[in-house]
Enzyme design. Structure first.
Site, PDB file in Angstrom:
ATOM      1  N   GLY A   1       0.859  -1.182   0.000  1.00  0.00           N
ATOM      2  CA  GLY A   1       0.000   0.000   0.000  1.00  0.00           C
ATOM      3  C   GLY A   1       0.881   1.212   0.000  1.00  0.00           C
ATOM      4  N   GLU A   2       0.592   2.139   0.872  1.00  0.00           N
ATOM      5  CA  GLU A   2       1.390   3.358   0.959  1.00  0.00           C
ATOM      6  C   GLU A   2       1.968   3.420   2.367  1.00  0.00           C
ATOM      7  OE1 GLU A   2       2.075   5.089  -1.735  1.00  0.00           O
ATOM      8  OE2 GLU A   2       3.426   6.170  -0.405  1.00  0.00           O
ATOM      9  N   SER A   3       3.272   3.245   2.463  1.00  0.00           N
ATOM     10  CA  SER A   3       3.884   3.113   3.794  1.00  0.00           C
ATOM     11  C   SER A   3       3.703   4.365   4.653  1.00  0.00           C
ATOM     12  CB  SER A   3       5.361   2.759   3.663  1.00  0.00           C
ATOM     13  OG  SER A   3       6.034   3.710   2.855  1.00  0.00           O
TER      14      SER A   3
ATOM     15  N   CYS B   1       6.106  -5.257   0.476  1.00  0.00           N
ATOM     16  CA  CYS B   1       6.251  -3.960  -0.193  1.00  0.00           C
ATOM     17  C   CYS B   1       6.182  -2.797   0.803  1.00  0.00           C
ATOM     18  CB  CYS B   1       5.238  -3.848  -1.319  1.00  0.00           C
ATOM     19  SG  CYS B   1       5.745  -2.663  -2.571  1.00  0.00           S
TER      20      CYS B   1
ATOM     21  N   ARG C   1      12.709   3.456  -1.250  1.00  0.00           N
ATOM     22  CA  ARG C   1      11.305   3.431  -1.722  1.00  0.00           C
ATOM     23  C   ARG C   1      11.245   3.717  -3.220  1.00  0.00           C
ATOM     24  NH1 ARG C   1       7.733   7.536   1.090  1.00  0.00           N
ATOM     25  NH2 ARG C   1       6.105   6.362   0.045  1.00  0.00           N
TER      26      ARG C   1
ATOM     27  N   ARG D   1       5.589  -0.304  -7.800  1.00  0.00           N
ATOM     28  CA  ARG D   1       6.264   0.817  -7.106  1.00  0.00           C
ATOM     29  C   ARG D   1       7.029   0.285  -5.897  1.00  0.00           C
ATOM     30  NH1 ARG D   1       4.398   5.448  -5.128  1.00  0.00           N
ATOM     31  NH2 ARG D   1       2.483   4.549  -4.367  1.00  0.00           N
TER      32      ARG D   1
ATOM     33  N   HIS E   1       4.717  -8.850  -4.084  1.00  0.00           N
ATOM     34  CA  HIS E   1       3.350  -9.091  -3.580  1.00  0.00           C
ATOM     35  C   HIS E   1       2.848 -10.499  -3.917  1.00  0.00           C
ATOM     36  CE1 HIS E   1       2.287  -4.837  -2.779  1.00  0.00           C
ATOM     37  NE2 HIS E   1       2.996  -4.564  -3.847  1.00  0.00           N
TER      38      HIS E   1
ATOM     39  N   GLU F   1       0.472 -11.875  -2.653  1.00  0.00           N
ATOM     40  CA  GLU F   1      -0.995 -11.804  -2.527  1.00  0.00           C
ATOM     41  C   GLU F   1      -1.668 -11.443  -3.846  1.00  0.00           C
ATOM     42  OE1 GLU F   1       1.183  -9.643  -1.406  1.00  0.00           O
ATOM     43  OE2 GLU F   1       0.390  -7.612  -1.203  1.00  0.00           O
TER      44      GLU F   1
HETATM   45  N1  GLN Z   1       5.626   2.821  -3.057  1.00  0.00           N
HETATM   46  C1  GLN Z   1       4.915   2.396  -1.879  1.00  0.00           C
HETATM   47  C2  GLN Z   1       5.525   3.015  -0.610  1.00  0.00           C
HETATM   48  O1  GLN Z   1       6.524   3.652  -0.693  1.00  0.00           O
HETATM   49  C3  GLN Z   1       4.902   0.886  -1.759  1.00  0.00           C
HETATM   50  C4  GLN Z   1       4.171   0.290  -2.923  1.00  0.00           C
HETATM   51  C5  GLN Z   1       3.508  -1.021  -2.630  1.00  0.00           C
HETATM   52  O2  GLN Z   1       3.294  -1.411  -1.475  1.00  0.00           O
HETATM   53  N2  GLN Z   1       3.135  -1.698  -3.707  1.00  0.00           N
HETATM   54  O3  GLN Z   1       5.000   2.844   0.445  1.00  0.00           O
END
Ligand code: GLN
Length: 196
Positions: free
Chosen positions: A50-52, A82, A108, A138, A173, A175
């Site tokens: 997700g988005e850390s 991720c 990242r 990403r 991932h 999942e």
């Molecule tokens: N780019 C996201 C981050 O920096 C991580 C991307 C992902 O979990 N697929 O959190």
């Protein structure tokens, strides 16, 4: 397998995908985790992709950052995919709040933007000798590793998975694939830890 409850940190990201994968494993009860009582119920925890930065903010808002760090340090099996890997990393290049429990540094968005997402196959040492489908979105890579962590997967010369005691971090991932290999391996770690 003896029964285990495996949590998925459920603020944001690939929560449903992890829950679906876990629910296909015999003996595993998946559970969404957002609060302290839920965290206390699980035998192991997955930190999703997700988005850390968002997940870290919500960990702080829900008051879970410190209790979760403590449970991990007490030995609860944890697996970050991720963004989850970024939360576990000891160091993030371009500092931001995180758990910081594993002995490596991450970069990242190391592969570029969303459009640079890709799939590769590679073995994961200690988990699967046969190449596993690895999905990178990403994704971070592991820039440098300390003595306590061990790199267990490399793609195009970059480290993309590491283990350390009860902790697993993957840049990719599982999942998002049909392959349950890594989920099954993690569930076995949780079982061993629960019934040791
Ligand atoms: N780019 C996201 C981050 O920096 C991580 C991307 C992902 O979990 N697929 O959190």
């Amino acid at each position: 397998m003896r029964p285990v409850t495996i949590g998925v940190l459920s603020y944001q990201g690939t929560v449903i995908e992890h829950i679906k994968a876990l629910s296909q494993l015999e003996g595993v009860t998946p559970m969404e985790v957002k609060t302290l009582p839920a965290l206390q119920e699980v035998d192991g925890l997955i930190l999703p992709g997700g988005e850390s930065t968002t997940i870290a903010k919500l960990l702080n808002i829900f008051g879970l950052m410190e209790p979760l760090r403590q449970r991990i340090l007490d030995g609860m099996p944890v697996w970050g995919t991720c963004a989850g890997e970024i939360l576990l990393a000891g160091e993030i290049l371009g500092e931001q709040p995180h758990l910081g429990v594993m002995d490596f540094a991450v970069r990242r968005n190391a592969y570029g933007r969303q459009i640079d997402s890709f799939t590769q196959y590679a073995p994961i040492q200690g988990i699967s000798e046969t190449p596993v489908e690895l999905v990178f979105i990403r994704a971070p890579w592991i820039e440098s590793v300390g003595e306590k962590a061990q790199v267990i997967c490399r793609v195009n010369g970059h480290a993309v998975a590491a283990r350390q005691d009860n902790m697993l971090a993957t840049s990719f991932h599982p999942e998002f694939t049909r392959d349950l290999t890594v989920h099954r391996w993690f569930a076995q770690q949780v079982e061993q830890h629960k019934y040791q």
